[in-house]
Design a protein around this motif. Sequence first.
Motif, PDB file in Angstrom:
ATOM      1  N   ASN A 102       0.834  -1.219   0.000  1.00  0.00           N
ATOM      2  CA  ASN A 102       0.000   0.000   0.000  1.00  0.00           C
ATOM      3  C   ASN A 102       0.860   1.257   0.000  1.00  0.00           C
ATOM      4  O   ASN A 102       0.570   2.221  -0.728  1.00  0.00           O
ATOM      5  CB  ASN A 102      -0.945   0.004   1.204  1.00  0.00           C
ATOM      6  CG  ASN A 102      -2.041  -1.017   1.069  1.00  0.00           C
ATOM      7  OD1 ASN A 102      -2.377  -1.436  -0.042  1.00  0.00           O
ATOM      8  ND2 ASN A 102      -2.601  -1.440   2.186  1.00  0.00           N
ATOM      9  N   LYS A 103       1.896   1.273   0.803  1.00  0.00           N
ATOM     10  CA  LYS A 103       2.775   2.452   0.885  1.00  0.00           C
ATOM     11  C   LYS A 103       3.472   2.686  -0.454  1.00  0.00           C
ATOM     12  O   LYS A 103       3.550   3.831  -0.939  1.00  0.00           O
ATOM     13  CB  LYS A 103       3.803   2.271   1.994  1.00  0.00           C
ATOM     14  CG  LYS A 103       4.684   3.499   2.220  1.00  0.00           C
ATOM     15  CD  LYS A 103       5.523   3.311   3.443  1.00  0.00           C
ATOM     16  CE  LYS A 103       6.405   4.434   3.824  1.00  0.00           C
ATOM     17  NZ  LYS A 103       6.640   5.527   2.962  1.00  0.00           N
ATOM     18  N   LEU A 104       3.994   1.607  -1.074  1.00  0.00           N
ATOM     19  CA  LEU A 104       4.659   1.755  -2.371  1.00  0.00           C
ATOM     20  C   LEU A 104       3.689   2.300  -3.419  1.00  0.00           C
ATOM     21  O   LEU A 104       4.047   3.174  -4.215  1.00  0.00           O
ATOM     22  CB  LEU A 104       5.246   0.417  -2.831  1.00  0.00           C
ATOM     23  CG  LEU A 104       6.526  -0.062  -2.144  1.00  0.00           C
ATOM     24  CD1 LEU A 104       6.849  -1.495  -2.549  1.00  0.00           C
ATOM     25  CD2 LEU A 104       7.694   0.844  -2.503  1.00  0.00           C
ATOM     26  N   GLN A 105       2.458   1.773  -3.429  1.00  0.00           N
ATOM     27  CA  GLN A 105       1.467   2.232  -4.404  1.00  0.00           C
ATOM     28  C   GLN A 105       1.100   3.699  -4.164  1.00  0.00           C
ATOM     29  O   GLN A 105       1.006   4.477  -5.121  1.00  0.00           O
ATOM     30  CB  GLN A 105       0.216   1.349  -4.340  1.00  0.00           C
ATOM     31  CG  GLN A 105       0.413  -0.009  -4.964  1.00  0.00           C
ATOM     32  CD  GLN A 105      -0.809  -0.900  -4.827  1.00  0.00           C
ATOM     33  OE1 GLN A 105      -1.673  -0.667  -3.987  1.00  0.00           O
ATOM     34  NE2 GLN A 105      -0.869  -1.930  -5.669  1.00  0.00           N
ATOM     35  N   GLU A 106       0.894   4.050  -2.897  1.00  0.00           N
ATOM     36  CA  GLU A 106       0.537   5.442  -2.595  1.00  0.00           C
ATOM     37  C   GLU A 106       1.667   6.402  -2.980  1.00  0.00           C
ATOM     38  O   GLU A 106       1.419   7.457  -3.580  1.00  0.00           O
ATOM     39  CB  GLU A 106       0.218   5.589  -1.105  1.00  0.00           C
ATOM     40  CG  GLU A 106      -1.094   4.967  -0.695  1.00  0.00           C
ATOM     41  CD  GLU A 106      -1.290   4.984   0.818  1.00  0.00           C
ATOM     42  OE1 GLU A 106      -0.435   5.533   1.549  1.00  0.00           O
ATOM     43  OE2 GLU A 106      -2.308   4.430   1.271  1.00  0.00           O
TER      44      GLU A 106
END
Length: 153
Positions: A102-106
């Motif tokens: 999620n952090k990488l995508q955000e």
Amino acid sequence: MKYKRFISMVTLTLAVGAFSYAQDGNVGNDSILKVQQAEQKAKEMQAQIDQAEKEATRADKEAKKAEKAQKKLEKEAKKIEDLKEDVIHTKEDIAKGNRKVNKLQEDMELDKVKGKLSPNDIDKINNKIEKEKLRVIKNKEKLRKLEKKLEKS
């Protein structure tokens, strides 16, 4: 008179000898009887000692068997405890992997909007995301297997 005295001495000697011989025979019989009784007592005591040794051996075997069973139970309990810990750690790994994805995508979406990423950077980030998703899938499979093992034990 000397002759009478001599005869009475001989008679007395024979009587004493016969008496002592009779006593020797009784002493011999008494000794044999005592020896036989002693042997009988020794046999009885040996039988009791043998019985006590058998019981002690049996008790030792039972104690060892109980100790072995106790160790086996402790080992099984430890195995179950280890499985529970593995399940907890695997769930934590899955949650950590999902947060990372999620952090990488955000971050990627934010950087795309700002225009900071080149197409190569986007590919690199997408590869990282895919690798992390594969780790999460593997961890989920591992978790499924651990839970199945835990149910069996």
